[in-house]
Design a protein around this motif. Sequence first.
Motif, PDB file in Angstrom:
ATOM      1  N   GLN A  37       0.840  -1.182   0.000  1.00  0.00           N
ATOM      2  CA  GLN A  37       0.000   0.000   0.000  1.00  0.00           C
ATOM      3  C   GLN A  37       0.881   1.238   0.000  1.00  0.00           C
ATOM      4  O   GLN A  37       1.972   1.252   0.562  1.00  0.00           O
TER       5      GLN A  37
ATOM      6  N   SER B 243       2.755   4.632   0.785  1.00  0.00           N
ATOM      7  CA  SER B 243       3.197   5.097   2.098  1.00  0.00           C
ATOM      8  C   SER B 243       2.341   6.248   2.618  1.00  0.00           C
ATOM      9  O   SER B 243       2.217   6.439   3.825  1.00  0.00           O
TER      10      SER B 243
ATOM     11  N   PRO C 232      -1.082   7.564   3.586  1.00  0.00           N
ATOM     12  CA  PRO C 232      -2.376   6.919   3.867  1.00  0.00           C
ATOM     13  C   PRO C 232      -3.458   7.438   2.924  1.00  0.00           C
ATOM     14  O   PRO C 232      -3.584   8.645   2.714  1.00  0.00           O
TER      15      PRO C 232
ATOM     16  N   TYR D  60     -10.925   6.481   5.363  1.00  0.00           N
ATOM     17  CA  TYR D  60      -9.852   6.266   6.336  1.00  0.00           C
ATOM     18  C   TYR D  60      -9.758   7.465   7.278  1.00  0.00           C
ATOM     19  O   TYR D  60      -9.664   8.619   6.838  1.00  0.00           O
TER      20      TYR D  60
ATOM     21  N   THR E 248      -7.504   7.020  10.134  1.00  0.00           N
ATOM     22  CA  THR E 248      -6.096   6.818  10.447  1.00  0.00           C
ATOM     23  C   THR E 248      -5.603   5.744   9.478  1.00  0.00           C
ATOM     24  O   THR E 248      -6.406   5.142   8.748  1.00  0.00           O
ATOM     25  N   PRO E 249      -4.310   5.427   9.445  1.00  0.00           N
ATOM     26  CA  PRO E 249      -3.848   4.340   8.572  1.00  0.00           C
ATOM     27  C   PRO E 249      -4.497   2.985   8.881  1.00  0.00           C
ATOM     28  O   PRO E 249      -4.497   2.098   8.033  1.00  0.00           O
ATOM     29  N   ASN E 250      -5.061   2.832  10.082  1.00  0.00           N
ATOM     30  CA  ASN E 250      -5.634   1.549  10.474  1.00  0.00           C
ATOM     31  C   ASN E 250      -7.145   1.576  10.666  1.00  0.00           C
ATOM     32  O   ASN E 250      -7.801   0.538  10.573  1.00  0.00           O
TER      33      ASN E 250
ATOM     34  N   GLN F  72      -7.889  -2.156  10.323  1.00  0.00           N
ATOM     35  CA  GLN F  72      -6.978  -2.781   9.363  1.00  0.00           C
ATOM     36  C   GLN F  72      -5.590  -2.902   9.981  1.00  0.00           C
ATOM     37  O   GLN F  72      -5.022  -1.913  10.447  1.00  0.00           O
TER      38      GLN F  72
ATOM     39  N   ASP G 231       0.895  -1.457   8.501  1.00  0.00           N
ATOM     40  CA  ASP G 231       1.042  -0.199   7.769  1.00  0.00           C
ATOM     41  C   ASP G 231       1.967  -0.409   6.588  1.00  0.00           C
ATOM     42  O   ASP G 231       3.022  -1.025   6.717  1.00  0.00           O
ATOM     43  N   ASN G 232       1.562   0.124   5.444  1.00  0.00           N
ATOM     44  CA  ASN G 232       2.406   0.119   4.256  1.00  0.00           C
ATOM     45  C   ASN G 232       2.932  -1.278   3.923  1.00  0.00           C
ATOM     46  O   ASN G 232       4.113  -1.480   3.678  1.00  0.00           O
ATOM     47  N   GLN G 233       2.031  -2.256   3.951  1.00  0.00           N
ATOM     48  CA  GLN G 233       2.373  -3.634   3.623  1.00  0.00           C
ATOM     49  C   GLN G 233       1.517  -4.107   2.447  1.00  0.00           C
ATOM     50  O   GLN G 233       0.493  -3.505   2.123  1.00  0.00           O
TER      51      GLN G 233
ATOM     52  N   HIS H 282      -3.048  -6.913   4.201  1.00  0.00           N
ATOM     53  CA  HIS H 282      -3.674  -6.227   5.327  1.00  0.00           C
ATOM     54  C   HIS H 282      -4.882  -7.039   5.818  1.00  0.00           C
ATOM     55  O   HIS H 282      -5.974  -6.910   5.271  1.00  0.00           O
TER      56      HIS H 282
END
Length: 222
Positions: free
Chosen positions: A21, A23, A25, A66, A68-70, A120, A123-125, A128
Amino acid sequence: SRTLALLFTLLALLPRTGLAQTSAPPAWDFSAAAGLFEHRPDPDGAPNYGDYWSATWRTGGTVGRYWTPNLKTEVELATTGESRRWSQRFAVVPGATGPIPYSVDEYFRIAQGSARIVWQFFDNQWVHPYLLAGVAVNAERKREAVQEQFHYLGDFRSPTTRVLVVPGQAKSPTTTFDAALVFGGGTKLYLSPSVFANTTLLFTRSKPSTSVSWVAGLGIDF
């Protein structure tokens, strides 16, 4: 399912560079998915059902935001094909020693709107996993069809012993609405920094009915 398993195996063998994903968000995502839908409708108090669950296809579209990133919130609109369930009812026939069973074909189609919270992982993988929970509104359309059915009060070789149990009939469709809880989980697999494949196992529970969906599809971050 074999095709999806092969796809995921090939993805696992690809180099991870470039598949993660982005970097930065994303603010939104959109996905469309289709798959299997298993439904256990309300038995309406009628005894001796032959089939408790019915199966058909399910398709839907989801828009997510989104925070936050998660953490993400999302809404989904989905619909199913028409599933069929066989059931048994009873009728009182003059001259019979007790109630006589007869069969009914029940057909169901579901439209659903849901709002969900998604957590989720990672991060940045490129992969997910996620968990989700929320609420939904179901619109269940039901219709029934009954074939003409007879019963013999004596020797079945004698036409005079045959009596009508129920005439052939088709009831007009009815639609009921109910609120439901939704929960489940799945995995996003990134094919590029913004395009992903998505699989979800989803459970929906309302007071009269239960459903289980397994869907897969594609989506995009933007």
